[in-house]
Design a protein around this motif. Structure first.
Motif, PDB file in Angstrom:
ATOM      1  N   UNK A 161      11.180  43.839  25.775  1.00 18.51           N
ATOM      2  CA  UNK A 161      10.495  44.526  26.870  1.00 18.51           C
ATOM      3  C   UNK A 161      11.254  45.780  27.292  1.00 18.51           C
ATOM      4  N   UNK A 162      12.165  46.239  26.415  1.00 17.78           N
ATOM      5  CA  UNK A 162      12.980  47.405  26.771  1.00 17.78           C
ATOM      6  C   UNK A 162      12.102  48.592  27.143  1.00 17.78           C
ATOM      7  N   UNK A 163      12.335  49.099  28.332  1.00 17.28           N
ATOM      8  CA  UNK A 163      11.592  50.274  28.777  1.00 17.28           C
ATOM      9  C   UNK A 163      11.887  51.458  27.877  1.00 17.28           C
ATOM     10  N   UNK A 164      13.116  51.522  27.367  1.00 17.81           N
ATOM     11  CA  UNK A 164      13.476  52.686  26.574  1.00 17.81           C
ATOM     12  C   UNK A 164      13.210  52.518  25.086  1.00 17.81           C
ATOM     13  N   UNK A 165      12.385  51.525  24.717  1.00 17.89           N
ATOM     14  CA  UNK A 165      12.005  51.363  23.307  1.00 17.89           C
ATOM     15  C   UNK A 165      11.417  52.671  22.769  1.00 17.89           C
ATOM     16  N   UNK A 166      10.709  53.385  23.639  1.00 17.51           N
ATOM     17  CA  UNK A 166      10.024  54.604  23.213  1.00 17.51           C
ATOM     18  C   UNK A 166      10.976  55.749  22.910  1.00 17.51           C
ATOM     19  N   UNK A 167      12.164  55.761  23.518  1.00 16.43           N
ATOM     20  CA  UNK A 167      13.056  56.897  23.282  1.00 16.43           C
ATOM     21  C   UNK A 167      14.194  56.578  22.320  1.00 16.43           C
ATOM     22  N   UNK A 168      14.147  55.391  21.717  1.00 17.63           N
ATOM     23  CA  UNK A 168      15.108  55.109  20.655  1.00 17.63           C
ATOM     24  C   UNK A 168      14.744  55.956  19.439  1.00 17.63           C
ATOM     25  N   UNK A 169      15.712  56.024  18.485  1.00 20.40           N
ATOM     26  CA  UNK A 169      15.431  56.803  17.291  1.00 20.40           C
ATOM     27  C   UNK A 169      15.661  55.964  16.059  1.00 20.40           C
ATOM     28  N   UNK A 170      14.627  55.577  15.360  1.00 21.38           N
ATOM     29  CA  UNK A 170      13.237  55.843  15.722  1.00 21.38           C
ATOM     30  C   UNK A 170      12.789  54.944  16.874  1.00 21.38           C
ATOM     31  N   UNK A 171      11.674  55.281  17.477  1.00 20.94           N
ATOM     32  CA  UNK A 171      11.156  54.447  18.566  1.00 20.94           C
ATOM     33  C   UNK A 171      10.874  53.040  18.015  1.00 20.94           C
ATOM     34  N   UNK A 172      11.084  52.054  18.852  1.00 20.99           N
ATOM     35  CA  UNK A 172      11.102  50.658  18.405  1.00 20.99           C
ATOM     36  C   UNK A 172       9.725  50.004  18.451  1.00 20.99           C
ATOM     37  N   UNK A 173       9.325  49.417  17.328  1.00 22.25           N
ATOM     38  CA  UNK A 173       8.119  48.584  17.312  1.00 22.25           C
ATOM     39  C   UNK A 173       8.460  47.257  17.958  1.00 22.25           C
ATOM     40  N   UNK A 174       7.631  46.845  18.909  1.00 19.61           N
ATOM     41  CA  UNK A 174       7.977  45.642  19.667  1.00 19.61           C
ATOM     42  C   UNK A 174       6.846  44.623  19.744  1.00 19.61           C
ATOM     43  N   UNK A 175       7.263  43.379  19.891  1.00 19.38           N
ATOM     44  CA  UNK A 175       6.371  42.374  20.458  1.00 19.38           C
ATOM     45  C   UNK A 175       6.768  42.365  21.928  1.00 19.38           C
ATOM     46  N   UNK A 176       5.870  42.855  22.770  1.00 16.22           N
ATOM     47  CA  UNK A 176       6.193  42.957  24.193  1.00 16.22           C
ATOM     48  C   UNK A 176       5.552  41.797  24.940  1.00 16.22           C
ATOM     49  N   UNK A 177       6.431  41.041  25.617  1.00 15.47           N
ATOM     50  CA  UNK A 177       5.918  39.860  26.333  1.00 15.47           C
ATOM     51  C   UNK A 177       5.434  40.244  27.723  1.00 15.47           C
ATOM     52  N   UNK A 178       4.446  39.507  28.237  1.00 13.29           N
ATOM     53  CA  UNK A 178       3.864  39.823  29.549  1.00 13.29           C
ATOM     54  C   UNK A 178       4.762  39.300  30.675  1.00 13.29           C
ATOM     55  N   UNK A 179       5.959  39.888  30.762  1.00 13.98           N
ATOM     56  CA  UNK A 179       6.996  39.350  31.643  1.00 13.98           C
ATOM     57  C   UNK A 179       6.560  39.288  33.107  1.00 13.98           C
ATOM     58  N   UNK A 180       5.978  40.376  33.581  1.00 13.86           N
ATOM     59  CA  UNK A 180       5.585  40.437  34.992  1.00 13.86           C
ATOM     60  C   UNK A 180       4.523  39.386  35.307  1.00 13.86           C
ATOM     61  N   UNK A 181       3.531  39.276  34.403  1.00 16.65           N
ATOM     62  CA  UNK A 181       2.457  38.299  34.629  1.00 16.65           C
ATOM     63  C   UNK A 181       2.998  36.866  34.562  1.00 16.65           C
ATOM     64  N   UNK A 182       3.942  36.628  33.652  1.00 14.34           N
ATOM     65  CA  UNK A 182       4.508  35.288  33.539  1.00 14.34           C
ATOM     66  C   UNK A 182       5.265  34.933  34.813  1.00 14.34           C
ATOM     67  N   UNK A 183       6.012  35.913  35.354  1.00 16.99           N
ATOM     68  CA  UNK A 183       6.726  35.667  36.605  1.00 16.99           C
ATOM     69  C   UNK A 183       5.751  35.367  37.740  1.00 16.99           C
ATOM     70  N   UNK A 184       4.710  36.183  37.833  1.00 21.65           N
ATOM     71  CA  UNK A 184       3.710  35.974  38.891  1.00 21.65           C
ATOM     72  C   UNK A 184       3.045  34.609  38.767  1.00 21.65           C
ATOM     73  N   UNK A 185       2.647  34.254  37.546  1.00 26.51           N
ATOM     74  CA  UNK A 185       1.954  32.976  37.343  1.00 26.51           C
ATOM     75  C   UNK A 185       2.862  31.798  37.655  1.00 26.51           C
ATOM     76  N   UNK A 186       4.093  31.870  37.200  1.00 28.40           N
ATOM     77  CA  UNK A 186       5.022  30.766  37.457  1.00 28.40           C
ATOM     78  C   UNK A 186       5.229  30.582  38.959  1.00 28.40           C
TER      79      UNK A 186
END
Lengths: 337, 337
Positions: B278-303
């Motif tokens: 979920x790294x916010x800076x995945x986009x500014x890495x070189x090269x930018x990082x392909x991610x599986x991004x988990x729904x962290x905020x929603x999981x926190x809210x639901x829990x």
């Protein structure tokens, strides 16, 4: 049987309410003999303390609270590791509470700690915090508070800081040495002392190197990441565009890099950057990020060590100290070809 | 007067110790009438509860504990924001406790919560946790525990997870579609269910696409960053070097990028990478990082939402649920030219 009050105990013992209260809270100001007398009468009269005031049995909560603005910033994550390295050895648990930069949150959190839930507090104030009653109230209740990183000067307590002025100076001087002629300073809050110290260091370095300074060179960002990108893009599209940036807060790294991407500005050839940051991945950014890296782990360890001394009453009567642990300029690709 | 015990109250009221205990803890299992009888006798006999057991006055601590492995991982920082967004509205304070992936730490932390200090617990288990007594003990003391992200299957409670199997499958399938013929899987722990689910998804994708799999394609890293770089370098220097990597833990991003830097391997041309992050800076890495991004905020809210329902006793008698919130594959430069 109606609950016996502190006032009734004071009357029974012919002592002041304040003395009874301090005795029940195991304050170092009261002699052991007096504490024993108070305990004996309290037991005899079945005095029922506030459920959270466990000092009656001489028992501490063994909790240390760490009150910080956020955990997304790597500085705080690393500082917490330093804190835990010290306090865990002494059997303490660390409870982390986040203020999210809100003064109201910070006050609400500290209010909870006055009734024995924690033995001591390590804190780094929010960027909105401008007064200190909520902290002094807690200290008046015999809960020691030690500041680290972001402090309130007016509070008489131990403080662990880094050399923010010298760091702001060093970051700026580095950009000047690399040929920058117009250097902007990015910050978040006007009221934070560390922010002001870093800013003053920046201004002094400009003055010492005869680089002109205008008030508009200082740009304050917000807590909204998307809006910050717009703010920085506006800065970078001015007629007299800066050729160097000192970013005083880690989260602004992404902001500046993304703004440059969107404007197709090449770092460092068109814009040199230094950022205050403990980001582990500074090295794998493109270009790699030049940083002022703060001694987060050492600051956490030192703050915890000082707090434990206060809890063990080993620093009675000693004046409060400010410990300064220096930061380091690490030169990488974002400022240097 | 010697302190009255629960046993004495039980004798006085001709009820079991267990019933007295539940009544004092305001358990929904006991009728209001019985609770009142117990309270009345407890007051009359000046029963002094454990200082932290505030249920005698029907008062809750209003604290929620969040017990997690670490905060350096951006998933947890974001999940906490989701949790706080929900519980703050109901006047709860969040106390964050770190296990640092240690089973012993996790047990010690939970042991502290059995005496009224917190009303409920949200947790993500450590990578060392293999048994559940410490959690069940807490739930037996009427402190609800809800899992998010890393769960223990054998505990009968609500769980908020993401689709780890499908995500491991999607990450691997993406690399296959990009032409990878030998795909390694990097993980941290053998015992974590999520890790195993992601790994099973990876293996199924290989099988479905007829890509050969060997046991040595699965590489377990440690909690030591420097050692992990050596482990990955060893992997990338094998005769049959992988041309694709699925990294199942965010911290391994830096590891893989640094290992590639040191070996002068070019991403993605020589090695394609997908990382769970979920790294916010995945986009500014070189090269930018392909991610599986988990729904962290929603999981926190639901829990948090589920936990609050348990605290309001709104879910009495209802079977425990597992809520699955899907993750997203975000394709960037590290896997795709």
């Amino acid at each position: 049987m109606k609950n016996v009050t502190i006032r009734a105990l004071a009357k029974e013992l012919n002592l002041s309410v304040s003395t009874i209260s301090k005795a029940l809270r195991d304050s170092y100001e009261i002699s052991e003999e007096t504490k024993q007398r108070v305990l004996e009468v309290a037991n005899r009269l079945s005095y029922t303390p506030n459920p959270y005031a466990s000092s009656l049995r001489g028992k501490k909560s063994k909790n240390i609270a760490v009150v910080i603005p956020e955990i997304a910033d790597s500085f705080f994550a690393i500082a917490i590791n330093g804190i835990e390295a010290v306090v865990k050895e002494k059997g303490y648990h660390v409870l982390i509470c986040l203020t999210h930069e809100s003064f109201e949150n910070e006050k609400a959190i500290l209010r909870e700690f006055g009734s024995g839930r924690v033995d001591g507090v390590l804190m780094s104030v929010s960027s909105e915090t401008t007064s200190c009653e909520h902290i002094c109230d807690l200290m008046d209740k015999e809960v020691p508070v030690v500041f680290f990183d972001r402090v309130l000067d007016e509070v008489d307590t131990d403080k662990i800081v880094t050399n923010d002025f010298e760091s702001g100076y060093a970051a700026t001087r580095h950009l000047v040495e690399k040929g920058c002629k117009k250097i902007a300073y990015l910050g978040i809050s006007k009221s934070l002392a560390i922010s002001n110290n870093r800013m003053e260091g920046y201004k002094k370095a400009l003055a010492d190197h005869h680089i002109p300074f205008e008030a508009s060179d200082i740009v304050l960002c917000t807590n909204d990441p998307a809006y910050n990108i717009e703010i920085v893009k506006e800065l970078l599209q001015r007629k007299k565009r800066p050729d160097g940036i000192v970013a005083s807060v880690e989260k602004l790294t992404t902001t500046v890099y993304l703004a440059c991407n969107e404007l197709q500005l090449v770092i460092p050839q068109q814009l040199r950057i230094v950022c205050f940051s403990n980001l582990e991945i500074a090295t794998i950014l493109h270009p790699s990020l030049t940083t002022i890296t703060q001694p987060a782990f050492e600051m956490g360890k030192s703050a915890a060590t000082v707090l434990l001394k206060a809890l063990d009453k080993k620093n009675n009567g000693q004046p409060k100290k400010q410990l300064v642990i220096p930061s380091t300029l690490i030169i990488r690709g974002s400022s240097s070809i």
